[in-house]
Design an enzyme around this catalytic site. Structure first.
Site, PDB file in Angstrom:
ATOM      1  N   HIS A   1     -42.578  49.316  68.275  1.00 57.03           N
ATOM      2  CA  HIS A   1     -43.223  49.682  66.507  1.00 57.03           C
ATOM      3  C   HIS A   1     -44.783  50.425  67.652  1.00 57.03           C
ATOM      4  CE1 HIS A   1     -40.321  47.018  64.962  1.00 57.03           C
ATOM      5  NE2 HIS A   1     -39.792  47.130  64.907  1.00 57.03           N
TER       6      HIS A   1
ATOM      7  N   GLU B   1     -47.271  48.418  67.372  1.00 59.86           N
ATOM      8  CA  GLU B   1     -48.145  47.249  67.699  1.00 59.86           C
ATOM      9  C   GLU B   1     -48.053  46.605  69.553  1.00 59.86           C
ATOM     10  OE1 GLU B   1     -46.376  46.560  65.200  1.00 59.86           O
ATOM     11  OE2 GLU B   1     -46.904  45.077  64.108  1.00 59.86           O
TER      12      GLU B   1
ATOM     13  N   CYS C   1     -44.011  41.867  62.051  1.00 62.32           N
ATOM     14  CA  CYS C   1     -42.632  41.217  62.409  1.00 62.32           C
ATOM     15  C   CYS C   1     -42.699  40.360  63.601  1.00 62.32           C
ATOM     16  CB  CYS C   1     -41.529  42.270  62.794  1.00 62.32           C
ATOM     17  SG  CYS C   1     -41.541  42.753  64.806  1.00 62.32           S
TER      18      CYS C   1
ATOM     19  N   CYS D   1     -42.685  41.507  66.741  1.00 63.24           N
ATOM     20  CA  CYS D   1     -44.165  41.802  67.838  1.00 63.24           C
ATOM     21  C   CYS D   1     -45.400  40.843  67.723  1.00 63.24           C
ATOM     22  CB  CYS D   1     -45.057  42.647  66.717  1.00 63.24           C
ATOM     23  SG  CYS D   1     -44.344  44.363  66.510  1.00 63.24           S
TER      24      CYS D   1
END
Length: 165
Positions: free
Chosen positions: A56, A58, A86, A89
């Site tokens: 992801h 992040e 999410c 993260c």
């Protein structure tokens, strides 16, 4: 005139990263990490590109920022991300300890910064809390995501139609 140290400026940088994800066929989420008024890391979703569910924006930005700082602690840093983080993260964010997290659009179904849970600001058992600011360039961030998923649904429809006898 744009304030080059404003949340909107840095979210614009994250949106630039999200557009890279879009162009690569990835869910368009981008992130930047800022320390002392300058971007020290930038990343975009690369789950499909890297064949890695943890890639992801992040996560990639946090890793790059840690490398830039030479420390896993990102104290006095701000993470800008185009969509609410999410739970995976958010967990990584708590462990890295940035001072702030700024995100564009909320994720009511899977967001962990106030969407369906808030792991960043108000979870007593965790060792760190971040200040959270939401909605910065939120409409732009949301429109990019909506456009991506609209196009993906259309492609799927067309593929199914071409497969039908």
């Amino acid at each position: 005139m744009m304030d080059l140290h404003s949340d909107a400026h840095f979210m614009g940088q994250a949106l630039r990263e999200a557009r890279k994800a879009y162009a690569a066929g990835e869910v368009p989420v981008g992130a930047v990490v800022v320390w002392e008024g300058r971007v020290i890391a930038r990343a975009w979703n690369q789950v499909e590109t890297l064949k890695d569910a943890t890639a992801h924006a992040e996560m990639l930005a946090l890793t790059a920022a840690q490398e830039s700082r030479g420390d896993w602690r990102l104290e006095k840093c701000t993470l800008y991300v185009t969509k609410e983080p999410c739970p995976m993260c958010a967990g990584a964010i708590v462990h890295c300890r940035p001072e702030r997290v700024v995100f564009g659009c909320p994720d009511p179904k899977a967001g962990a910064a106030g969407g369906w849970i808030n792991l960043l600001e108000s979870n007593p058992p965790l060792n760190h809390r971040c200040e959270v600011t939401s909605g910065v360039l939120g409409e732009e961030c949301l429109q990019l995501l909506q456009s991506f998923f609209r196009e993906a649904r259309e492609r799927t429809k067309q593929e199914r139609a071409s497969e039908s006898p």
